[in-house]
Design a protein around this motif. Structure first.
Motif, PDB file in Angstrom:
ATOM      1  N   MET A   8     -33.519  38.201  27.969  1.00 13.52           N
ATOM      2  CA  MET A   8     -32.782  37.071  27.468  1.00 13.52           C
ATOM      3  C   MET A   8     -31.468  37.793  27.072  1.00 13.52           C
ATOM      4  O   MET A   8     -31.284  38.727  26.368  1.00 13.52           O
ATOM      5  N   LYS A   9     -30.459  36.975  27.620  1.00  9.41           N
ATOM      6  CA  LYS A   9     -29.060  37.602  27.360  1.00  9.41           C
ATOM      7  C   LYS A   9     -28.613  36.773  25.997  1.00  9.41           C
ATOM      8  O   LYS A   9     -29.182  35.578  26.012  1.00  9.41           O
ATOM      9  N   ILE A  10     -28.115  37.456  24.983  1.00 13.72           N
ATOM     10  CA  ILE A  10     -27.726  36.873  23.791  1.00 13.72           C
ATOM     11  C   ILE A  10     -26.414  36.165  23.987  1.00 13.72           C
ATOM     12  O   ILE A  10     -25.324  36.840  24.355  1.00 13.72           O
ATOM     13  N   THR A  11     -26.124  34.939  23.381  1.00  6.28           N
ATOM     14  CA  THR A  11     -24.782  34.443  23.697  1.00  6.28           C
ATOM     15  C   THR A  11     -24.408  33.443  22.342  1.00  6.28           C
ATOM     16  O   THR A  11     -23.449  33.319  22.121  1.00  6.28           O
ATOM     17  N   LYS A  12     -25.589  33.303  21.533  1.00  2.00           N
ATOM     18  CA  LYS A  12     -25.321  32.440  20.524  1.00  2.00           C
ATOM     19  C   LYS A  12     -26.043  33.041  19.295  1.00  2.00           C
ATOM     20  O   LYS A  12     -27.431  33.225  19.385  1.00  2.00           O
ATOM     21  N   ILE A  13     -25.598  33.334  18.275  1.00  2.00           N
ATOM     22  CA  ILE A  13     -26.393  33.787  17.096  1.00  2.00           C
ATOM     23  C   ILE A  13     -26.319  32.936  15.958  1.00  2.00           C
ATOM     24  O   ILE A  13     -24.841  32.471  15.424  1.00  2.00           O
ATOM     25  N   LEU A  14     -27.265  32.712  14.926  1.00  2.00           N
ATOM     26  CA  LEU A  14     -27.105  31.845  13.776  1.00  2.00           C
ATOM     27  C   LEU A  14     -27.355  32.998  12.626  1.00  2.00           C
ATOM     28  O   LEU A  14     -28.661  33.645  12.524  1.00  2.00           O
ATOM     29  N   VAL A  15     -26.346  32.880  11.622  1.00  2.00           N
ATOM     30  CA  VAL A  15     -26.462  33.782  10.574  1.00  2.00           C
ATOM     31  C   VAL A  15     -26.761  32.940   9.196  1.00  2.00           C
ATOM     32  O   VAL A  15     -25.733  32.128   9.039  1.00  2.00           O
TER      33      VAL A  15
ATOM     34  N   ASN B  12     -27.847  43.024  25.842  1.00  2.00           N
ATOM     35  CA  ASN B  12     -26.891  42.542  26.802  1.00  2.00           C
ATOM     36  C   ASN B  12     -26.351  43.759  27.618  1.00  2.00           C
ATOM     37  O   ASN B  12     -25.576  43.474  28.540  1.00  2.00           O
ATOM     38  N   GLY B  13     -26.756  44.892  27.087  1.00  2.00           N
ATOM     39  CA  GLY B  13     -26.193  46.174  28.047  1.00  2.00           C
ATOM     40  C   GLY B  13     -24.724  46.502  27.828  1.00  2.00           C
ATOM     41  O   GLY B  13     -24.022  45.892  26.766  1.00  2.00           O
TER      42      GLY B  13
END
Length: 249
Positions: free
Chosen positions: A1-8, A248-249
């Protein structure tokens, strides 16, 4: 799973140098800030049901700025004039200085902790004022540390519920758009379950601040993927950045 959007789940930082903005730019990801909870003051009619006489107290204990706001709000709504002789005991200098919003700042009646041991320092200062009758403004849901410490020290005090932390309306949020959710209090987890009762975590990562929030995540039947503080990650931004690198590396 690549992270593109985060909700804080807190308000967007006002400081342009916030590490969250650096993380978003460095990793080319989108970080959305949205408070999951907000504070609502207890109405005067409900405060009256607590049968508390504000003027029967000679001192007030403040553990947060929001407590100061609602103490003076309820006094105004009740048409109570706070006397100049009132003493104020604060958990930190930052909270003490905030009193200037409502009163003339005089050191002879304002006391606070100025070291890292905030609660113990405040209790030690209060022990020099054993004869005071203390009022302790609190949220409806609060940590027991302060009232427990005051009981142990045998102070005469009254707990006053002046405000409540409640779930915000998140009906415009598509929770499934985000690969990572970040929380800062158990109430945030309650809001998640309240607003999204059908939420299925799946691959969505959850990070949080503090042991009580971590326990709330687990109690809700959710998986905790990262948390802070820890020796390796003293803050949420550090923990978040480290987690992104693993995905994501």
């Amino acid at each position: 799973m690549k992270i593109t959007k985060i909700l804080v789940s807190q308000p967007e930082p006002t400081d342009p140098k916030s590490p969250y903005f650096d993380i978003a730019k460095k990793n080319n990801i989108d970080i959305t800030f949205r408070p999951f909870i907000h504070v609502e003051g207890v109405e005067a009619k409900d405060f009256r049901k607590q049968r508390i006489d504000i003027l029967a107290h000679t001192a007030v204990v403040f553990t947060a700025k929001v407590a100061i706001d609602h103490y003076f709000r309820i006094a105004e709504e009740m048409r109570v004039t706070i006397p100049d002789t009132m003493k104020y005991f604060c958990i930190s200098e930052e909270v003490a200085v905030y009193l200037q919003k409502y009163i003339v700042y005089r050191k002879r009646k304002i006391f606070f902790s100025n070291t890292g041991k905030r609660l113990q320092d405040m209790i030690d200062v209060m022990k020099k004022h054993k004869d005071e009758t203390y009022l302790l403004p609190l949220s409806g849901v609060h940590k027991p540390e302060v009232p427990d410490a005051m009981e142990k020290a045998k102070f005469t005090f009254t707990k006053a519920i002046l405000y409540n932390t409640v779930s915000s309306d998140l009906s415009d949020v598509n929770i499934n758009d985000y690969q990572v959710l970040v929380f800062f209090s158990p109430q945030g987890i309650i809001s998640l379950k309240h607003n999204f009762p059908e939420f299925n975590q799946g691959e969505t990562a959850i990070g949080c601040l503090g042991p009580t929030t971590a326990q709330a995540v687990k109690d809700a039947g959710l998986r905790l993927d990262f948390n802070a503080p820890s020796p390796e990650c003293p803050s949420i931004p550090v923990a978040l950045d480290k987690f992104i690198k693993t995905k994501n590396g």
